[in-house]
Enzyme design. Structure first.
Site, PDB file in Angstrom:
ATOM      1  N   ASP A  53      66.377 138.498 -24.310  1.00 48.41           N
ATOM      2  CA  ASP A  53      64.983 138.243 -24.698  1.00 48.41           C
ATOM      3  C   ASP A  53      64.831 136.791 -25.182  1.00 48.41           C
ATOM      4  O   ASP A  53      63.732 136.363 -25.531  1.00 48.41           O
ATOM      5  CB  ASP A  53      64.468 139.262 -25.727  1.00 48.41           C
ATOM      6  CG  ASP A  53      65.269 139.276 -27.005  1.00 48.41           C
ATOM      7  OD1 ASP A  53      66.287 138.556 -27.101  1.00 48.41           O
ATOM      8  OD2 ASP A  53      64.883 140.018 -27.932  1.00 48.41           O
ATOM      9  N   SER A  54      65.952 136.036 -25.120  1.00 49.58           N
ATOM     10  CA  SER A  54      65.862 134.582 -25.273  1.00 49.58           C
ATOM     11  C   SER A  54      64.977 133.998 -24.174  1.00 49.58           C
ATOM     12  O   SER A  54      64.552 132.840 -24.261  1.00 49.58           O
ATOM     13  CB  SER A  54      67.250 133.940 -25.223  1.00 49.58           C
ATOM     14  OG  SER A  54      67.987 134.439 -24.124  1.00 49.58           O
ATOM     15  N   ASP A  92      67.998 143.046 -22.187  1.00 48.27           N
ATOM     16  CA  ASP A  92      67.526 143.305 -23.559  1.00 48.27           C
ATOM     17  C   ASP A  92      66.269 144.165 -23.533  1.00 48.27           C
ATOM     18  O   ASP A  92      65.356 143.916 -22.719  1.00 48.27           O
ATOM     19  CB  ASP A  92      67.144 141.967 -24.237  1.00 48.27           C
ATOM     20  CG  ASP A  92      68.275 141.382 -25.064  1.00 48.27           C
ATOM     21  OD1 ASP A  92      69.185 142.129 -25.458  1.00 48.27           O
ATOM     22  OD2 ASP A  92      68.231 140.154 -25.302  1.00 48.27           O
ATOM     23  N   GLU A 124      69.106 145.677 -30.638  1.00 42.72           N
ATOM     24  CA  GLU A 124      69.576 145.063 -31.882  1.00 42.72           C
ATOM     25  C   GLU A 124      69.530 146.060 -33.037  1.00 42.72           C
ATOM     26  O   GLU A 124      68.562 146.804 -33.174  1.00 42.72           O
ATOM     27  CB  GLU A 124      68.680 143.857 -32.228  1.00 42.72           C
ATOM     28  CG  GLU A 124      68.742 142.742 -31.201  1.00 42.72           C
ATOM     29  CD  GLU A 124      67.889 141.530 -31.575  1.00 42.72           C
ATOM     30  OE1 GLU A 124      67.280 141.503 -32.664  1.00 42.72           O
ATOM     31  OE2 GLU A 124      67.836 140.587 -30.752  1.00 42.72           O
ATOM     32  N   GLU A 191      76.649 138.189 -33.186  1.00 47.14           N
ATOM     33  CA  GLU A 191      76.038 136.857 -33.140  1.00 47.14           C
ATOM     34  C   GLU A 191      76.097 136.170 -34.501  1.00 47.14           C
ATOM     35  O   GLU A 191      75.677 136.727 -35.523  1.00 47.14           O
ATOM     36  CB  GLU A 191      74.564 136.970 -32.666  1.00 47.14           C
ATOM     37  CG  GLU A 191      73.870 135.604 -32.608  1.00 47.14           C
ATOM     38  CD  GLU A 191      72.580 135.586 -31.808  1.00 47.14           C
ATOM     39  OE1 GLU A 191      72.242 136.611 -31.184  1.00 47.14           O
ATOM     40  OE2 GLU A 191      71.914 134.530 -31.811  1.00 47.14           O
TER      41      GLU A 191
HETATM   42  O1  KIV Z   1      68.630 137.051 -25.951  1.00 43.02           O
HETATM   43  C1  KIV Z   1      69.773 136.591 -25.772  1.00 43.02           C
HETATM   44  O2  KIV Z   1      69.991 135.662 -24.982  1.00 43.02           O
HETATM   45  C2  KIV Z   1      70.857 137.181 -26.523  1.00 43.02           C
HETATM   46  C3  KIV Z   1      72.181 136.492 -26.503  1.00 43.02           C
HETATM   47  C4  KIV Z   1      72.130 135.208 -27.175  1.00 43.02           C
HETATM   48  C5  KIV Z   1      73.249 137.377 -27.025  1.00 43.02           C
HETATM   49  O3  KIV Z   1      70.669 138.183 -27.154  1.00 43.02           O
END
Ligand code: KIV
Length: 273
Positions: A53-54, A92, A124, A191
């Site tokens: 979700d980045s 995610d 999460e 993380e």
């Molecule tokens: O959203 C993401 O890219 C992540 C990674 C940094 C683990 O959760």
């Protein structure tokens, strides 16, 4: 430079994740959000691709991961799943699509798997989401956990600093990691936590841990691809190793193109019909 010991053709599955931990083979994971990049990552021998979700930050320009929607995540995941032939594809579940209600989480995860072709979901949290993990696992959905700095909780944490530096938070993290394993998670992301703690957690678990900013004692590593290939000039946390400077490559190339168009050098007579 590390040696790539993996069989480059064999499809990576969640079962293979466990085998890799058992034989001490580190897991290399990276994010991707589209078909073309996922194909390149897959060709390069990556073990797992995360539609993180980045994407909210690096694809949509938001400051946090809070605004991205399930529909947006599914759109990104569709392209990645088509591009990844060998890598395990993990998506995610975004903020608001699983917290609080296991049946809502189940609907979200089912949509991700059915509509995008991703093979697993990442969520999460620890004990707070135990019922959700149980429900997803029971439905046959592979779940990757995520502990430590969980960016969907930024409005509680207040900063993106290192987590679990104090004993109480470290103890909760260890308990949560054990619980996620008991509930059936096939892996857990750690993380931005102290390296000693990440190593200790990794030694206690039989499922693989995947670290980001968690030192070298985890069973694998994950990075956001724009960060590790130098696309985000302003982002340089201590844990990041840059493997390329694509920001310079791209801006230099585009500026050369602009110059060639303006000067009428492009296209030349070999570049026309
Ligand atoms: O959203 C993401 O890219 C992540 C990674 C940094 C683990 O959760």
């Amino acid at each position: 430079m590390s040696t790539n010991t993996v069989d480059n053709k064999k499809k990576v599955t969640t079962a293979r994740f466990t085998e890799m931990k058992q034989r001490g083979e580190k897991i290399a994971m990276i994010t991707a959000y589209d078909y073309t990049v996922a194909s390149l990552m897959d060709d390069a021998g990556i073990d797992a691709i995360l539609i993180g979700d980045s994407a909210s930050n690096v694809m949509l320009g938001n400051e946090t991961t809070i605004p991205i929607t399930l529909d947006e995540m599914i759109t990104f995941a569709k392209g990645v799943a088509k591009g990844a032939k060998r890598a395990l594809v993990v998506c995610d579940l975004p903020f608001g699509s699983y917290q609080g209600n296991p049946m809502v989480a189940l609907q979200s995860a089912v949509r991700v798997l059915k509509e995008s072709g991703a093979e697993a979901v990442k969520i999460e949290g620890g004990e707070e989401i135990a019922d959700t993990v149980r429900t997803l696992v029971k439905a046959g959905i592979p779940v990757m956990g995520h502990l430590g700095l969980t960016p969907q909780s930024i409005n509680v944490f207040g900063t993106y600093g290192v987590r679990a530096k104090e004993d109480a938070e470290a103890k909760k993290l260890i308990d949560d990691a054990k619980l996620l394993q008991e509930l059936g998670c096939f892996s857990v992301v750690l993380e931005k936590i102290p390296a000693d703690l990440a190593r200790k957690v990794s030694e206690k678990l039989s499922i693989p841990t995947i670290g980001i900013g968690a030192g070298n004692g985890t069973d694998g590593q994950v990075l956001v691809w724009q960060d590790m290939l130098g696309m985000n000039r302003g982002f340089s946390p201590k844990f990041l190793r840059r493997y390329a400077d694509l920001a310079t490559v791209i801006t230099d190339a585009v500026s050369a193109y602009v110059g060639d168009v303006k000067s009428t050098d492009f296209p030349n007579e070999n570049e026309q019909y």
